[in-house]
Design a protein around this motif. Structure first.
Motif, short mmCIF file in Angstrom:
data_model
loop_
_atom_site.label_atom_id
_atom_site.label_comp_id
_atom_site.label_asym_id
_atom_site.label_seq_id
_atom_site.Cartn_x
_atom_site.Cartn_y
_atom_site.Cartn_z
N LYS A 304 0.79 -1.25 0.01
CA LYS A 304 -0.14 -0.09 0.06
C LYS A 304 0.69 1.42 0.20
CE LYS A 304 -4.05 -1.91 2.15
NZ LYS A 304 -4.65 -2.39 3.19
N SER A 307 2.32 1.85 -3.35
CA SER A 307 1.32 2.11 -4.34
C SER A 307 0.91 3.47 -4.35
CB SER A 307 0.24 1.29 -4.31
OG SER A 307 -0.45 1.62 -3.20
N ARG A 311 1.49 6.06 -7.05
CA ARG A 311 0.26 7.03 -7.36
C ARG A 311 0.45 8.31 -7.40
NH1 ARG A 311 -5.59 7.90 -5.12
NH2 ARG A 311 -4.50 8.19 -3.01
N GLY A 330 -3.64 -0.22 -5.92
CA GLY A 330 -2.30 -0.94 -5.50
C GLY A 330 -1.34 -0.72 -6.45
N LEU A 331 -0.61 -1.96 -6.99
CA LEU A 331 0.46 -1.88 -7.59
C LEU A 331 0.03 -2.45 -9.19
CD1 LEU A 331 3.42 -2.57 -5.49
CD2 LEU A 331 3.05 -0.51 -6.49
N ARG A 333 -1.43 -0.14 -11.74
CA ARG A 333 -1.89 1.08 -12.25
C ARG A 333 -1.74 1.24 -13.66
NH1 ARG A 333 -2.56 2.65 -7.06
NH2 ARG A 333 -3.90 4.43 -8.05
#
Ligand SMILES: *Cc1c(COP(=O)(O)O)cnc(C)c1O
Length: 395
Positions: A304, A307, A311, A330-331, A333
């Motif tokens: 998290k 990520s 982000r 999460g990962l 994206r």
């Protein structure tokens, strides 16, 4: 070694591949036949959830290969018993069938739903799926997929997969008939370009299926196993599905997949389902090592954290260059480029010297990021700085 020394003529031509042969991998890095290194944000399409050749997989394979490789699906083996127990303890499901690929797990889900329909719903067999969805490359899973062009590619299709529009409840309601047995979707459409089903939509589907006595099937081949920051993607919307499929990350790079269901749905009878390699101890020993790593108390919180960082950096980049934003969980994206420059960026990133960068562009106007779940903040920053230079060049 020069690429020309490899003779690739004996391989079927399935996709246009660059003249590179990857020979080694470690964590977020791969090395090609010339010794050039690449920072890998593709990781075998979200498969290597712990990066290339992690120690825990090397150890699990090393230990298991000396004990027993294949005991036949006609007998129990210890790693598959242990992995099934750990999966059910950490999900809302009670029963597991192991498979060798995501498509095979989804075939199993389709068969299980049809069997359940035969027993409980007067032979209802239709499974509502979604436009732009991806469920695999067997005939039935291609038919279930909503990928443009696949309806005619190997026609005729397997019947029974009417298509609705993601996040539009009315489009689903319209398709429900007495033949409907289930609704099947990816919590985040991966191949379509990382398009999340909203939390509200997932909850609406759960009540709609309950209201009509239908099964809710989540294809978590891409979203499962920690990818979204939760162990499973359905947990993001706090629903309890009836059937789930896993693939990709569950094997951390080796061929392993799974079909899970709740007790009341587990209606396969002896002879209904099986497969030579299914649940073999070598692959399930790896799955067990992977799942134990993901279940370490600090692991998912760190996914998290990473990520959030990715982000924030993608948003910043989008604002700086006037791009169309970013999305995902999460990962998993995507960066929306606003123009069809994705494939050019992928190629230029790969060809950078002395160090290349591997990216993926599932749609020409976006890039998808699916690093190892144990990627470091420094590796994310290194990727972002290279990407920023490339976008300056192509935008
Ligand atoms: C990759 C994928 C599949 C297919 O998995 P294979 O192992 O390639 O058969 C199915 N569903 C989803 C959501 C996927 O991302």
């Amino acid at each position: 070694m020069k690429f020309e020394q490899y003779s690739t003529d004996a391989l079927m031509i399935l996709t246009k591949r660059p003249p590179l042969v990857f020979t080694e991998g470690a964590g977020m890095w791969v090395t090609d036949h010339t010794g050039k290194r690449y920072l890998d944000f593709v990781q075998g399409w979200a498969v290597n959830c712990l990066g290339h050749s992690p120690q825990c997989i090397q150890d699990a394979l090393g230990v298991q290969v000396k004990k027993i490789i294949n005991s036949s699906p006609a007998f129990f083996n210890a790693p598959s018993i242990e992995l099934a127990a750990l999966l059910t303890q950490n999900s809302c499901f009670d029963r597991v069938f192991f498979a060798n690929s995501g498509a095979e797990a989804n075939e199993g889900a389709i068969k299980l739903a049809r069997k359940w329909g035969k027993k409980n719903k007067g032979g209802a067999y239709e499974i509502i799926t979604f436009n732009d969805s991806f469920h695999g490359r067997t005939l039935a899973t291609m038919s279930a997929s909503g990928k443009p062009g696949w309806d005619t590619l190997f026609a005729p299709q397997v019947p029974g997969f009417p298509k609705a529009q993601l996040n539009e409840l009315a489009s689903v309601e319209k398709l429900i008939t007495s033949n409907t047995v289930a609704i099947m979707l990816e919590p985040i459409q991966g191949e379509a370009g990382v398009v999340p089903a909203s939390k509200e939509f997932m909850q609406q589907l759960r009540s709609l299926t309950q209201q009509h006595g239908l099964l809710l099937i989540v294809d978590e081949v891409q979203t499962g196993m920690g990818r979204t920051g939760e162990l499973f993607g359905y947990q993001l919307s706090q629903i309890t599905p009836d059937i789930m499929t896993l693939g990709k990350g569950i094997g951390g790079g080796v061929p392993l997949a799974a079909l899970l269901c709740r007790e009341e749905i587990a209606c396969f009878e002896p002879g209904d389902q099986g497969g030579t390699y299914n649940g073999n101890p070598l692959m399930t020993a790896v799955g067990l090592a992977v799942l134990k790593s993901l279940l370490q108390p600090a692991f998912l919180p760190s996914v998290k954290e990473k990520s959030e960082h990715l982000r924030a950096r993608l948003r910043q980049l989008s604002a700086q260059h006037g791009l169309a934003g970013e999305r995902g969980e999460g990962l998993l994206r995507a960066l929306q480029l606003g123009k069809d420059i994705g494939p050019q960026i992928v190629e230029a990133a790969r060809d950078l010297n002395p160090v290349g960068l591997l990216l993926n562009s599932p749609r020409p106007d976006l890039l998808r990021f699916m690093p190892a779940l144990n990627v470091t903040i420094e590796e994310i920053d290194q990727m972002m700085s290279t990407l920023s230079d490339l976008i300056t060049q192509f935008n």
